[in-house]
Motif scaffolding. Structure first.
Motif, PDB file in Angstrom:
ATOM      1  N   ASP A  58       0.732  -1.054   0.200  1.00 31.20           N
ATOM      2  CA  ASP A  58       0.030  -0.118   0.069  1.00 31.20           C
ATOM      3  C   ASP A  58       0.701   1.251  -0.073  1.00 31.20           C
ATOM      4  N   ASN A  59       1.801   1.393  -0.913  1.00 28.86           N
ATOM      5  CA  ASN A  59       3.032   2.242  -1.028  1.00 28.86           C
ATOM      6  C   ASN A  59       3.700   2.615   0.269  1.00 28.86           C
ATOM      7  N   ASN A  60       3.497   1.799   1.299  1.00 29.40           N
ATOM      8  CA  ASN A  60       4.314   2.069   2.589  1.00 29.40           C
ATOM      9  C   ASN A  60       5.512   1.120   2.390  1.00 29.40           C
ATOM     10  N   LEU A  61       6.737   1.727   2.529  1.00 28.74           N
ATOM     11  CA  LEU A  61       8.014   0.928   2.549  1.00 28.74           C
ATOM     12  C   LEU A  61       8.320  -0.075   3.484  1.00 28.74           C
ATOM     13  N   ILE A  62       8.287  -1.495   3.127  1.00 27.22           N
ATOM     14  CA  ILE A  62       8.145  -2.445   4.448  1.00 27.22           C
ATOM     15  C   ILE A  62       9.598  -3.159   4.373  1.00 27.22           C
ATOM     16  N   GLY A  63      10.427  -2.976   3.259  1.00 26.02           N
ATOM     17  CA  GLY A  63      11.507  -3.786   2.926  1.00 26.02           C
ATOM     18  C   GLY A  63      12.258  -3.395   1.803  1.00 26.02           C
ATOM     19  N   ILE A  64      13.504  -4.282   1.441  1.00 25.70           N
ATOM     20  CA  ILE A  64      14.281  -3.932   0.374  1.00 25.70           C
ATOM     21  C   ILE A  64      14.958  -5.259   0.005  1.00 25.70           C
ATOM     22  N   ILE A  65      15.208  -5.277  -1.346  1.00 27.56           N
ATOM     23  CA  ILE A  65      15.797  -6.575  -1.734  1.00 27.56           C
ATOM     24  C   ILE A  65      16.952  -6.347  -2.702  1.00 27.56           C
ATOM     25  N   THR A  66      17.930  -7.011  -2.431  1.00 27.09           N
ATOM     26  CA  THR A  66      19.201  -6.639  -3.262  1.00 27.09           C
ATOM     27  C   THR A  66      19.566  -7.858  -4.184  1.00 27.09           C
ATOM     28  N   ASP A  67      20.368  -7.563  -5.046  1.00 30.87           N
ATOM     29  CA  ASP A  67      20.735  -8.596  -5.781  1.00 30.87           C
ATOM     30  C   ASP A  67      21.493  -9.908  -5.162  1.00 30.87           C
TER      31      ASP A  67
END
Length: 140
Positions: A40-49
């Motif tokens: 819902d457009n809230n940043l909850i995480g990040i994923i990297t290569d």
């Protein structure tokens, strides 16, 4: 100068159920090594290569069956649009990252990349130092 002056506002992001294959394809399309995860457009995480390589490929996982919620980082290093670009450069160097999500009230509003800092000639030394530190794996 503020982060908002140099950040990229149009940022590709994915939802927690997006497969690793789709994320890798998006990384290739955008020529980036990390993708924000939003609900819902809230940043909850990040994923990297690197997350994909170490947590899926090296572990023998099936890239078609793994979604980003299974391997994403929830400890997100981010900045606000009103922060000074020097702070962003320092954070990149300290945490060894090339792209910082820009967040306002929990919502993803942009990304500032190390290359964005280098474009501003006044910050070229800082960006160069940060990139050098990241490339060498130096910790401060």
């Amino acid at each position: 100068m503020k982060v908002r002056d140099i950040m990229t506002s149009s940022v590709d992001w994915v939802t927690p159920d997006t497969t690793v294959v789709k994320i890798a394809q998006l990384m290739k399309k955008d020529d980036v090594g990390s993708i924000p995860i939003c609900q819902d457009n809230n940043l909850i995480g990040i994923i990297t290569d690197r997350d994909i390589v170490l947590k899926v490929v090296a572990a023998g996982g099936n890239t078609n069956n793994v979604s980003c919620k299974d391997i994403m980082s929830k400890d997100i290093i981010s900045v606000t649009a009103d922060q000074d670009v020097h702070e962003a450069a320092n954070m990149m160097s300290k945490y060894q990252i090339r792209r910082l999500p820009v967040v306002e009230n929990g919502k993803l509003v942009g990304i500032v990349a190390i290359g964005d800092l280098a474009i501003e000639k006044i910050h070229i030394n800082e960006a160069g130092d940060a990139l050098s530190d990241i490339s060498q794996g130096a910790h401060h």
